[in-house]
Design an enzyme around this catalytic site. Structure first.
Site, mmCIF file in Angstrom:
data_model
loop_
_atom_site.group_PDB
_atom_site.id
_atom_site.type_symbol
_atom_site.label_atom_id
_atom_site.label_comp_id
_atom_site.label_asym_id
_atom_site.label_seq_id
_atom_site.Cartn_x
_atom_site.Cartn_y
_atom_site.Cartn_z
ATOM 1 N N CYS A 52 -2.428 15.270 3.609
ATOM 2 C CA CYS A 52 -3.602 15.180 2.716
ATOM 3 C C CYS A 52 -4.528 16.348 3.009
ATOM 4 C CB CYS A 52 -4.329 13.852 2.963
ATOM 5 S SG CYS A 52 -5.716 13.584 1.831
ATOM 6 N N CYS A 112 -11.052 14.184 5.429
ATOM 7 C CA CYS A 112 -12.070 13.211 5.854
ATOM 8 C C CYS A 112 -12.024 13.149 7.383
ATOM 9 C CB CYS A 112 -11.797 11.834 5.247
ATOM 10 S SG CYS A 112 -11.896 11.840 3.456
ATOM 11 N N SER A 158 -7.398 4.120 -5.176
ATOM 12 C CA SER A 158 -8.584 4.451 -4.388
ATOM 13 C C SER A 158 -8.729 5.966 -4.287
ATOM 14 C CB SER A 158 -8.434 3.842 -2.990
ATOM 15 O OG SER A 158 -9.482 4.251 -2.148
ATOM 16 N N CYS A 203 0.860 -1.182 0.000
ATOM 17 C CA CYS A 203 0.000 0.000 0.000
ATOM 18 C C CYS A 203 0.897 1.233 0.000
ATOM 19 C CB CYS A 203 -0.888 -0.047 1.243
ATOM 20 S SG CYS A 203 -1.896 1.430 1.462
ATOM 21 N N CYS A 212 -4.285 4.125 7.703
ATOM 22 C CA CYS A 212 -3.900 5.370 7.057
ATOM 23 C C CYS A 212 -3.423 6.510 7.975
ATOM 24 C CB CYS A 212 -5.137 5.842 6.299
ATOM 25 S SG CYS A 212 -4.709 6.651 4.816
ATOM 26 N N CYS A 253 -10.309 10.205 9.465
ATOM 27 C CA CYS A 253 -8.998 9.716 9.029
ATOM 28 C C CYS A 253 -7.849 10.415 9.746
ATOM 29 C CB CYS A 253 -8.892 9.931 7.518
ATOM 30 S SG CYS A 253 -7.312 9.432 6.823
HETATM 31 N N1 SAH Z 1 -7.538 9.283 -0.510
HETATM 32 C C1 SAH Z 1 -7.825 7.976 -0.995
HETATM 33 C C2 SAH Z 1 -6.813 6.918 -0.589
HETATM 34 C C3 SAH Z 1 -6.276 6.951 0.804
HETATM 35 S S1 SAH Z 1 -7.290 6.412 2.142
HETATM 36 C C4 SAH Z 1 -9.214 7.577 -0.611
HETATM 37 O O1 SAH Z 1 -9.876 8.338 0.076
HETATM 38 O O2 SAH Z 1 -9.687 6.552 -1.048
HETATM 39 C C5 SAH Z 1 -7.484 4.680 1.924
HETATM 40 C C6 SAH Z 1 -8.760 4.130 2.555
HETATM 41 O O3 SAH Z 1 -8.653 4.054 3.989
HETATM 42 C C7 SAH Z 1 -9.963 5.000 2.277
HETATM 43 O O4 SAH Z 1 -11.066 4.204 1.960
HETATM 44 C C8 SAH Z 1 -10.154 5.690 3.604
HETATM 45 O O5 SAH Z 1 -11.436 6.206 3.733
HETATM 46 C C9 SAH Z 1 -9.818 4.602 4.581
HETATM 47 N N2 SAH Z 1 -9.523 5.022 5.952
HETATM 48 C C10 SAH Z 1 -8.967 6.163 6.367
HETATM 49 N N3 SAH Z 1 -8.883 6.205 7.701
HETATM 50 C C11 SAH Z 1 -9.397 5.035 8.153
HETATM 51 C C12 SAH Z 1 -9.582 4.473 9.444
HETATM 52 N N4 SAH Z 1 -9.216 5.123 10.531
HETATM 53 N N5 SAH Z 1 -10.140 3.251 9.524
HETATM 54 C C13 SAH Z 1 -10.493 2.561 8.406
HETATM 55 N N6 SAH Z 1 -10.334 3.037 7.170
HETATM 56 C C14 SAH Z 1 -9.795 4.266 7.038
#
Ligand code: SAH
Length: 340
Positions: free
Chosen positions: A110, A114, A189, A103, A331, A117
């Protein structure tokens, strides 16, 4: 001097033509760099000395500096790398039945913000260059001494916010003379940058697309993911539908289950309606709790009930088992801890 890992095959071809050499030298160089993973151009044996001297004047072979490596009980490895400007990035190596999966991170920090995250806790500093993404694969495969067969572009950063470098990276790791990672084994993703999904539909490699959906409607998605205010869920679904028709490929929908927020049966039902008729595969992911964030992981019972409801409504779905929870593999967690 330029980093040779920033060069696509086409760029290398142009370079060799420019210095009066045969364009096929680009294939030879790619084989040395990505298959034999040379650390110095002097290791090359099938190209004339004077050509190598020219390459050495114009290019260098960069490295990443590995700061820490954590190994989880389940075998997941997490690497923290230092870039040449001192910035830190993380890369995860997972062992799965079908082989080794990496990964990769695409940005330092970033900006998508979100709410659940850990990456978003630190604003974006810059995009990663192509070579910094490529090197994550090369370094991990060297350090762990494995052949990487799968790549997910799901580390820190929004890949479609660094589109060109990500596309060049995918082509380079797919090259048949190099790492030879099958296009079908590469997944990018995105949180839903709609114009880029349309652009990506025209990309000529058979690579996969995953969408971080995480909500069945605008109300919940607006709360979780600010990007939804720019590209609301209807526009996102429309883009996904276009992509599926254009490429004939199934799209993965990622959905993290957060207690009481998006994990109710009502949400499952709304999600099933939203995705009805689309060629998608839903990945239900247990939320990894993040210090400083108010969200909690959904209970095993509600995860199962959510899963069963989608199944009943004939949605392709799987409950993803998690890996590396004991080593902050979610992440942005390791980097965040290191920076504190
Ligand atoms: N920016 C991209 C890729 C990076 S995040 C995206 O949003 O897809 C990769 C994945 O991990 C995304 O689906 C994200 O929502 C998820 N993710 C982020 N933080 C997380 C957490 N604390 N627990 C589970 N999944 C998480």
């Amino acid at each position: 001097m330029e980093s040779i890992y920033n060069y696509s095959e086409e760029m290398l071809k142009e370079y060799f033509i420019r210095i009066g050499e045969k364009p096929f030298r680009s294939s030879q160089i790619i084989e040395w760099l990505y298959r034999h993973k040379i650390e110095s151009f002097d290791e090359i044996t099938n190209i004339k000395k004077n050509v190598i001297e020219a390459v050495k004047r114009d290019f260098y072979i960069p490295q990443l500096d590995c700061v820490t490596r954590q190994i989880s009980k389940d075998g997941t490895n997490k690497f923290l790398f230092r870039l040449s400007d001192g910035n830190l990035i993380e890369t995860v190596l997972m062992h799965q039945e079908y082989g080794y999966s990496v990964c990769v991170t695409t940005e330092v920090g970033c900006n998508m913000d979100c709410q659940f995250c850990a990456s978003g806790l630190r604003k974006k500093i810059r995009n990663l260059e192509t070579d910094e993404i490529v090197l994550q694969i090369l370094c991990v495969s060297k350090l762990a001494d494995v052949r990487v067969s799968n790549v997910v572009i799901m580390g820190i950063g929004e890949p479609f916010d660094n589109y060109e470098n990500v596309i060049r990276f995918m082509k380079l790791i797919n090259h048949p003379l190099g790492l030879e990672i099958g296009a079908r084994h590469i997944t990018v993703s995105t949180c839903g940058i709609v114009p880029k999904i349309y652009e990506y539909a025209d990309f000529d490699l058979q690579v996969n697309l995953a969408i971080s959906l995480h909500a069945p409607n605008n109300k919940i998605r607006n709360e979780l993911m600010p990007i939804n205010k720019a590209y609301p869920i209807e526009e996102l679904i429309q883009a996904i539908s276009y992509y599926i028709h254009k490429t004939n490929r199934r799209v993965t929908i990622e959905y993290i289950l957060i207690k009481g927020l998006n994990d109710t049966i009502a949400c499952a039902d709304e999600l099933a309606t939203l995705l009805h008729g689309l060629n998608v595969y839903v990945n239900l992911i247990p939320y990894n709790e993040v210090k400083g964030k108010p969200y909690e992981r959904s209970t095993p019972d509600s995860r199962l009930a959510f899963f069963d409801w989608l199944k009943k409504r004939r949605i392709n779905v799987q409950l993803r088992k998690e890996q590396g929870a004991d080593i902050d593999a979610a992440c942005g967690q390791l980097r965040s801890k290191h920076l504190q």
